[in-house]
Design an enzyme around this catalytic site. Sequence first.
Site, mmCIF file in Angstrom:
data_model
loop_
_atom_site.group_PDB
_atom_site.id
_atom_site.type_symbol
_atom_site.label_atom_id
_atom_site.label_comp_id
_atom_site.label_asym_id
_atom_site.label_seq_id
_atom_site.Cartn_x
_atom_site.Cartn_y
_atom_site.Cartn_z
ATOM 1 N N CYS A 1 75.063 29.692 -0.208
ATOM 2 C CA CYS A 1 74.823 29.239 1.099
ATOM 3 C C CYS A 1 75.591 28.199 1.624
ATOM 4 O O CYS A 1 76.041 27.355 0.777
ATOM 5 C CB CYS A 1 73.536 28.907 1.376
ATOM 6 S SG CYS A 1 72.165 29.937 0.737
ATOM 7 N N SER A 2 76.347 28.502 2.690
ATOM 8 C CA SER A 2 76.974 27.092 3.322
ATOM 9 C C SER A 2 75.689 25.968 3.273
ATOM 10 O O SER A 2 74.919 26.134 3.774
ATOM 11 C CB SER A 2 77.706 27.343 4.521
ATOM 12 O OG SER A 2 76.526 27.717 5.703
ATOM 13 N N HIS B 1 79.671 22.951 6.624
ATOM 14 C CA HIS B 1 79.477 23.971 7.998
ATOM 15 C C HIS B 1 78.740 22.894 9.253
ATOM 16 O O HIS B 1 77.839 23.303 9.309
ATOM 17 C CB HIS B 1 78.826 25.061 7.745
ATOM 18 C CG HIS B 1 78.878 25.947 8.516
ATOM 19 N ND1 HIS B 1 79.439 26.079 9.835
ATOM 20 C CD2 HIS B 1 77.899 27.023 8.886
ATOM 21 C CE1 HIS B 1 79.280 26.968 10.752
ATOM 22 N NE2 HIS B 1 78.209 27.585 10.258
ATOM 23 N N CYS C 1 77.593 29.115 15.970
ATOM 24 C CA CYS C 1 78.676 28.725 15.167
ATOM 25 C C CYS C 1 79.760 28.861 15.327
ATOM 26 O O CYS C 1 80.968 28.380 14.640
ATOM 27 C CB CYS C 1 78.150 29.207 13.765
ATOM 28 S SG CYS C 1 76.448 28.943 13.082
ATOM 29 N N LYS D 1 81.522 27.297 2.816
ATOM 30 C CA LYS D 1 80.779 26.794 1.414
ATOM 31 C C LYS D 1 80.725 25.686 0.882
ATOM 32 O O LYS D 1 80.010 25.018 0.373
ATOM 33 C CB LYS D 1 81.251 28.262 0.561
ATOM 34 C CG LYS D 1 80.674 28.145 -0.828
ATOM 35 C CD LYS D 1 79.102 28.624 -0.668
ATOM 36 C CE LYS D 1 78.332 27.894 -1.691
ATOM 37 N NZ LYS D 1 78.203 26.231 -1.710
HETATM 38 N N1 COA Z 1 76.127 24.114 -1.889
HETATM 39 C C1 COA Z 1 76.536 23.290 -3.052
HETATM 40 N N2 COA Z 1 75.402 22.465 -3.402
HETATM 41 C C2 COA Z 1 74.453 22.251 -2.505
HETATM 42 C C3 COA Z 1 74.268 23.104 -1.439
HETATM 43 C C4 COA Z 1 75.124 24.021 -1.195
HETATM 44 N N3 COA Z 1 75.335 24.806 -0.032
HETATM 45 N N4 COA Z 1 73.248 22.736 -0.647
HETATM 46 C C5 COA Z 1 72.724 21.637 -1.434
HETATM 47 N N5 COA Z 1 73.311 21.365 -2.471
HETATM 48 C C6 COA Z 1 73.013 20.366 -3.453
HETATM 49 C C7 COA Z 1 72.845 19.008 -2.956
HETATM 50 O O1 COA Z 1 73.591 18.263 -2.792
HETATM 51 C C8 COA Z 1 71.408 18.500 -3.857
HETATM 52 O O2 COA Z 1 71.979 18.273 -5.063
HETATM 53 P P1 COA Z 1 71.569 16.838 -5.858
HETATM 54 O O3 COA Z 1 69.921 17.195 -5.919
HETATM 55 O O4 COA Z 1 72.351 16.705 -6.996
HETATM 56 O O5 COA Z 1 71.379 15.821 -4.542
HETATM 57 C C9 COA Z 1 70.790 19.994 -3.963
HETATM 58 O O6 COA Z 1 71.825 21.238 -4.115
HETATM 59 C C10 COA Z 1 69.651 20.227 -3.362
HETATM 60 O O7 COA Z 1 69.925 19.873 -1.870
HETATM 61 P P2 COA Z 1 69.039 20.210 -0.622
HETATM 62 O O8 COA Z 1 69.836 19.444 0.594
HETATM 63 O O9 COA Z 1 67.658 19.139 -1.206
HETATM 64 O O10 COA Z 1 68.717 21.574 -0.462
HETATM 65 P P3 COA Z 1 68.010 22.277 0.556
HETATM 66 O O11 COA Z 1 66.732 23.022 -0.258
HETATM 67 O O12 COA Z 1 67.318 21.234 1.701
HETATM 68 O O13 COA Z 1 68.996 23.085 1.350
HETATM 69 C C11 COA Z 1 69.838 25.357 1.654
HETATM 70 C C12 COA Z 1 69.706 24.220 0.674
HETATM 71 C C13 COA Z 1 70.839 26.557 1.243
HETATM 72 C C14 COA Z 1 68.455 25.891 2.236
HETATM 73 C C15 COA Z 1 70.553 24.826 3.096
HETATM 74 O O14 COA Z 1 71.705 23.939 2.633
HETATM 75 C C16 COA Z 1 70.801 25.800 4.194
HETATM 76 O O15 COA Z 1 69.808 26.030 4.896
HETATM 77 N N6 COA Z 1 71.960 26.312 4.346
HETATM 78 C C17 COA Z 1 72.412 27.444 5.243
HETATM 79 C C18 COA Z 1 72.718 26.620 6.414
HETATM 80 C C19 COA Z 1 72.889 27.639 7.603
HETATM 81 O O16 COA Z 1 72.235 28.503 7.681
HETATM 82 N N7 COA Z 1 73.952 27.703 8.524
HETATM 83 C C20 COA Z 1 74.238 28.460 9.402
HETATM 84 C C21 COA Z 1 74.969 29.919 8.987
HETATM 85 S S1 COA Z 1 75.031 30.959 10.072
#
Ligand code: COA
Length: 385
Positions: A206-207, A332, A85, A328
Amino acid sequence: MRDVAVIGMGLTPFGELWDTSLRDLFAIACADCLEDAGVARDQVQSAYIGCMTSGLFVGQEHLASVLCDYAGLRGLAATRVESACASGGAAFRAAYLEVASGASDFVLAGGVEKMNDGADATYCLATAADQEYEAYNGVTFPGLYAMIAKAHMAKHGTTPQQLAAVAVKNHRNGAKNPKAQFPLEISEKTVLGAVRVAEPLGLFDCSPVTDGAACVLLAPVEFARKLGKPVVKIIGSGHATDAIALHDRKDPSTIPVVALAAQRAFKQSGLTIRDIDFAEVHDCFTIAEIVCTEELGIFEPGQGGPAAAAGKTARDGEFPVNTSGGLKSKGHPVGATGIAQICELYAQLTGNAGGRQLKNPRRGLAQNMGGSGGSCTVHILEVEQ
Ligand code: COA
């Protein structure tokens, strides 16, 4: 070493961009950046492009050639840079050093990632953890940062409310950023009540998974002074690495690579954190912003959480952090993030940050981190008075 300035920026919207390919993303950011800088394509001498894992996300390697060709820069000396990253921050540093050395005058620093193209993002991201000891045993990035959060809570009494304060503040800033993936305000109740991802981290700690690209153009300061625009100089560049496995580090509530990279950037600039007006900090998870503000010396160890909850890192607080909305709320796209942070510094320092503009900032700091702290870059930018 010559003094170097940022003379232009280009940034795509961040989000789930199903109709825009990896190469399109880069071409858009690159074209916007060169137009902003007022520099023709044939004046650019080289490019460094941060990308974490285009091979896994979209199956495309040999990336720098593909991207430059598609962006109308065929023939350019171009290199893809990878440091998880922190790929964008590492690309920026390479571009900076090339201009500073005198080898080239106009160097593009870019970053791009296409994370929503069907590949399993959690798997792809976990390749940046230690394969043998972490990923193979099922660890994910939310899982690693959850362990950091638990250690920080045990050592300092950091609370879920303090983590939530980071998310609420960054969404408040992101709501003022037209390029953000989630430009919406949220409440503490929403954060604390959200579905759990890895305890104590919920969805809003989570981002997100993001597509996007960013570019900046670097040139000698003497050239920047002729443009009739505010001159934004790079006055400190620090880079450091550490063990990538969390268990190989002494104290999992800290991320020492951040302090080391910052120390190097401060040494070069002759400044301390007290001379800095605002920062873009790598908030891949809310706990990361809290720990990083401590490692950078903005707050004492253990005080990052209380400071966030007290509003000290808000736009009108004593030390604004992540005016862009941070990873956030802005999103990202991992390889692009480090360059997008520089774009926010440049926008703030040139007075072009719109509804989130700070009042006359002079110096900003960008901290970009790889994995759970296996690598980090810190850059300090200053606008000439
Ligand atoms: N912040 C705000 N809203 C979010 C969000 C976030 N981080 N992630 C998803 N949403 C919203 C989506 O728009 C969706 O809304 P909707 O149902 O109204 O469309 C809902 O929340 C569910 O989203 P979805 O994409 O199905 O979530 P997911 O379960 O597939 O993924 C996480 C969510 C947090 C697991 C995923 O974003 C993730 O893995 N994040 C971390 C990424 C990471 O590790 N990056 C590297 C860092 S070192």
